[in-house]
Design a protein around this motif. Structure first.
Motif, PDB file in Angstrom:
ATOM      1  N   ASP A  20      -1.889   6.948  -4.956  1.00  0.00           N
ATOM      2  CA  ASP A  20      -1.603   7.460  -3.612  1.00  0.00           C
ATOM      3  C   ASP A  20      -2.502   8.637  -3.251  1.00  0.00           C
ATOM      4  O   ASP A  20      -2.418   9.185  -2.164  1.00  0.00           O
ATOM      5  CB  ASP A  20      -0.139   7.913  -3.510  1.00  0.00           C
ATOM      6  CG  ASP A  20       0.770   6.774  -3.081  1.00  0.00           C
ATOM      7  OD1 ASP A  20       0.260   5.667  -2.879  1.00  0.00           O
ATOM      8  OD2 ASP A  20       1.982   7.008  -2.949  1.00  0.00           O
ATOM      9  N   TRP A  65       0.025   7.684   5.401  1.00  0.00           N
ATOM     10  CA  TRP A  65      -1.422   7.861   5.505  1.00  0.00           C
ATOM     11  C   TRP A  65      -1.704   8.832   6.644  1.00  0.00           C
ATOM     12  O   TRP A  65      -1.424   8.528   7.798  1.00  0.00           O
ATOM     13  CB  TRP A  65      -2.143   6.534   5.748  1.00  0.00           C
ATOM     14  CG  TRP A  65      -3.636   6.701   5.821  1.00  0.00           C
ATOM     15  CD1 TRP A  65      -4.424   6.626   6.938  1.00  0.00           C
ATOM     16  CD2 TRP A  65      -4.517   6.997   4.742  1.00  0.00           C
ATOM     17  NE1 TRP A  65      -5.737   6.851   6.623  1.00  0.00           N
ATOM     18  CE2 TRP A  65      -5.828   7.088   5.272  1.00  0.00           C
ATOM     19  CE3 TRP A  65      -4.333   7.214   3.367  1.00  0.00           C
ATOM     20  CZ2 TRP A  65      -6.945   7.370   4.479  1.00  0.00           C
ATOM     21  CZ3 TRP A  65      -5.455   7.494   2.592  1.00  0.00           C
ATOM     22  CH2 TRP A  65      -6.734   7.564   3.143  1.00  0.00           C
ATOM     23  N   TRP A 124       0.841  -1.203   0.000  1.00  0.00           N
ATOM     24  CA  TRP A 124       0.000   0.000   0.000  1.00  0.00           C
ATOM     25  C   TRP A 124       0.867   1.240   0.000  1.00  0.00           C
ATOM     26  O   TRP A 124       2.039   1.194  -0.349  1.00  0.00           O
ATOM     27  CB  TRP A 124      -0.961  -0.034   1.201  1.00  0.00           C
ATOM     28  CG  TRP A 124      -2.190   0.811   1.038  1.00  0.00           C
ATOM     29  CD1 TRP A 124      -3.042   0.822  -0.028  1.00  0.00           C
ATOM     30  CD2 TRP A 124      -2.703   1.759   1.969  1.00  0.00           C
ATOM     31  NE1 TRP A 124      -4.067   1.725   0.186  1.00  0.00           N
ATOM     32  CE2 TRP A 124      -3.889   2.314   1.412  1.00  0.00           C
ATOM     33  CE3 TRP A 124      -2.298   2.201   3.226  1.00  0.00           C
ATOM     34  CZ2 TRP A 124      -4.653   3.285   2.062  1.00  0.00           C
ATOM     35  CZ3 TRP A 124      -3.066   3.160   3.877  1.00  0.00           C
ATOM     36  CH2 TRP A 124      -4.235   3.686   3.297  1.00  0.00           C
ATOM     37  N   ARG A 125       0.328   2.319   0.432  1.00  0.00           N
ATOM     38  CA  ARG A 125       0.941   3.634   0.406  1.00  0.00           C
ATOM     39  C   ARG A 125       2.195   3.720   1.289  1.00  0.00           C
ATOM     40  O   ARG A 125       2.392   2.921   2.202  1.00  0.00           O
ATOM     41  CB  ARG A 125      -0.047   4.677   0.910  1.00  0.00           C
ATOM     42  CG  ARG A 125      -1.373   4.749   0.203  1.00  0.00           C
ATOM     43  CD  ARG A 125      -2.343   5.625   0.997  1.00  0.00           C
ATOM     44  NE  ARG A 125      -1.712   6.869   1.402  1.00  0.00           N
ATOM     45  CZ  ARG A 125      -1.758   8.000   0.702  1.00  0.00           C
ATOM     46  NH1 ARG A 125      -2.428   8.033  -0.433  1.00  0.00           N
ATOM     47  NH2 ARG A 125      -1.144   9.075   1.113  1.00  0.00           N
TER      48      ARG A 125
END
Length: 643
Positions: A477, A59, A55-56
């Protein structure tokens, strides 16, 4: 391996009927097989070998740690039902991976969300409750259970969330860093675009037309005003949503059986009962730090955080109430502990009005009065009835007009371009009413139909997961809501959904998605493998529930393998079996044996099936996560340094 004394004491009954297995049994075992394979593909697609998610790099904001837990928590639940043995270690590795990753993002602290509300804590920590059911409990499980509960019992100096004197959780926004009285613009940054389409939290926000039903959080001036007004009116004091914390403390009781955990749950529910009496019978949604209703809200009992007005209304009132009341019954055996949830359903029903030939109930309370009238949802009364088996709760279900076919089975629809009209799979628990119809004898085809629907759902989810949109390396993103919500992506892609298996095998509805324990009438253990869940090739169907009995059909579809399955009385061993009667296809009793135990061992030779009508006393045992075998690892917790 020699049997222990504990195992020897478990009564055994032997199946004596050999017949062609029913279609539902073949389908159930095939669904287990498909879900095991789907789980493996899901994990391979979205996680790294160390259990972290692809994932990113960052966050922001306070939202988000609940969502990855939600996306992967069903791995542990599937294992508990009888999924593959690989799921046990896999589900634990991914929990550790998510916890580490979101600690690095800055939201998790000491393995628990630093601060957020109990709608989202409730969603995410279902994973922890499912790991409890996927025993045997590890030292990590027990250590976390004690530490997490301490954060909400006034025992943790770093997380002073609870006022022990007033029995009050001090803010709607709490966690491992304690109550969060002042929210920042950064805290809500990931929500701004989403909340543009929601009702305004207040009716007097400058520049916002409350009657429009929308509030422009993406407008900087409006956003600044909203945050300031929330900090002034919403972020201090207690709210009904915090009743979901009873699940976390009940979870600790299930590990340790310590009286302090039971008493906290009962005391916290009792204080909300008192507040409701003070308010004339309707639960208030905001209580100040001194215990005064409406203390920071001009004396209004409505208008609190996730309360009667904003954002969901009655949903976030009745769900935590139902969870807390059921937890209290589990820990005390007192059915009177359901009364607060019962009375709120009754109060809501009394406020109904007829519109276009339909009876509607209010879901929100504005300054101008009750609003947002909709058809009443029977599922909360179904939860209460499943626990109580009382006529009064059955009446609460049946008083609601059937304005649609309650036998209709629902699965999410992937067609259509309008996201708001499509059903998504986040929180997918869609068939409580059809299951209720089945268990009441009014939907005989339900087992096969719900299994067919579950197959279709898994197929749809796999197609979505394998698509270009499902490739995690294609995800942006940015915070845009193009096809799927960036933070809900794992729930949207997850193919591990098994409402049918929970309902049919355990004899209960799926847990409430915002923090409910998985209450049900029975659960199973593989006696040979000494693990939770149905043994391989064994299918189970809870066919009937009564106040003092349960009827279960077990089928060994294998013509080659001998199986031994232990049935437990209640998800948490909270019941006791009295006698087990073996019945033939016509329902006549062939044999009856005494049990007087919370466990019953059923011996299934190849190709054998058995229908058991088991009499029982309910809610007479202290509930726990204990398995039918001794746990040599159940030792004292680790003690840290005192500095």
């Amino acid at each position: 391996m020699a049997m222990t004394e504990k195992e020897r004491s478990i009564p055994v009954i032997t199946a004596k009927c050999q017949a062609v297995p029913p279609q539902w049994a073949f389908m159930q075992r095939q669904l287990f097989d498909q879900l095991n394979k789907a789980a493996a593909q899901f994990v391979e697609r979205y996680t790294r070998p160390d259990g972290t998610l692809i994932w990113r790099q960052d966050w922001p904001g306070m939202d988000g740690s609940d969502d990855p837990y939600e996306g992967f928590m069903n791995l542990a639940l599937l294992y508990m039902l009888g999924g593959s043995s690989e799921l046990h270690e896999l589900s634990r590795k991914i929990w550790d991976g998510i916890t580490w990753q979101w600690t690095e993002y800055g939201q998790i602290h000491r393995e628990f969300d630093a601060y957020y509300d109990w709608m989202h804590h409730g969603e995410g920590y279902l994973y922890v409750y499912f790991l409890g059911l996927a025993g045997p409990a590890t030292l990590k499980d027990r250590q976390r259970a004690a530490r997490f509960a301490a954060m909400y019992m006034g025992e943790d100096e770093e997380a002073p969330n609870y006022d022990q004197e007033r029995k009050l959780i001090r803010s709607p926004i709490t966690g491992s860093r304690g109550p969060r009285f002042d929210l920042t613009a950064e805290d809500w940054s990931t929500h701004r675009g989403i909340l543009d389409d929601y009702l305004a939290p207040y009716e007097d926000i400058p520049g916002v037309d409350f009657a429009s039903g929308k509030c422009a959080w993406s407008n900087d001036e409006v956003y600044t005003n909203v945050i300031a007004m929330m900090n002034e009116r919403m972020t201090r004091g207690d709210v009904p949503l915090n009743l979901n914390a009873t699940g976390l403390v009940a979870h600790a009781f299930l590990h340790f059986a310590e009286e302090k955990y039971r008493q906290w749950v009962l005391d916290y529910l009792a204080v909300w009962e008192d507040r409701t009496k003070q308010n004339g019978g309707i639960i208030p949604d905001n209580v100040g730090l001194t215990g005064k209703i409406g203390e920071y809200n001009d004396g209004k009992w409505w208008g609190g955080y996730y309360g009667w007005r904003w954002p969901h209304g009655f949903l976030t009132i009745i769900e935590p109430l139902t969870n807390a009341c059921m937890n209290a019954v589990l820990l005390s055996g007192d059915m009177g502990k359901l009364d607060l949830a019962r009375k709120q359903l009754d109060e809501n029903w009394l406020l109904r009005k007829e519109q276009d030939g339909k009876w509607l109930v209010p879901n929100k309370k504005f300054d101008a009065g009750w609003s947002d009238y909709r058809g009443a949802d029977p599922k909360y009364a179904v939860y209460l009835w499943t626990m109580s088996m009382a006529d009064e709760d059955l009446e609460r279900v049946e008083r609601i007009p059937k304005d649609h076919d309650w036998n209709e089975i629902i699965i999410p629809q992937l067609s259509g371009t309008d996201k708001k009209t499509r059903r998504n799979t986040k929180h997918y628990i869609g068939n409580t009413q059809p299951w209720f119809q089945f268990i009441r004898g009014q939907h005989p085809d339900y087992p096969q139909q719900i299994l067919e629907a579950n197959f279709k759902l898994v197929e749809q989810q796999l197609t979505k997961m394998r698509s270009e949109a499902g490739d995690p390396y294609n995800w942006s993103d940015q915070f845009s809501e193009d096809d799927f919500s960036s933070i809900h992506i794992w729930q949207e892609m997850c193919p591990v959904y098994m409402e049918s298996l929970v309902q049919l095998t355990l004899g209960g509805p799926m847990h409430i998605s915002h923090g409910g324990l998985q209450h049900a009438r029975v659960r199973y253990f593989d006696a040979s493998a000494k693990r939770p869940g149905l043994p391989e090739s064994v299918a189970a169907l809870v066919k009937d529930l009564a106040a003092a009995s349960v009827t279960v059909e077990l089928v060994n579809i294998s013509l080659f393998d001998h199986r031994s399955v232990i049935i437990q009385a209640g998800t948490f061993g909270e019941h006791v079996f009295r006698e087990a009667s073996l019945c033939n296809d016509e329902g006549d009793v062939i044999e009856t044996i005494p049990v007087h135990n919370k466990w019953l061992n059923v011996d299934l030779a190849p190709g054998m099936s058995v229908t058991l009508r088991i009499s029982m006393d309910r809610y007479v045992n202290s509930p726990s996560y204990d398995m039918p075998w001794p746990d040599p690892e159940k030792k004292d917790l680790l003690a840290g340094r005192t500095l």
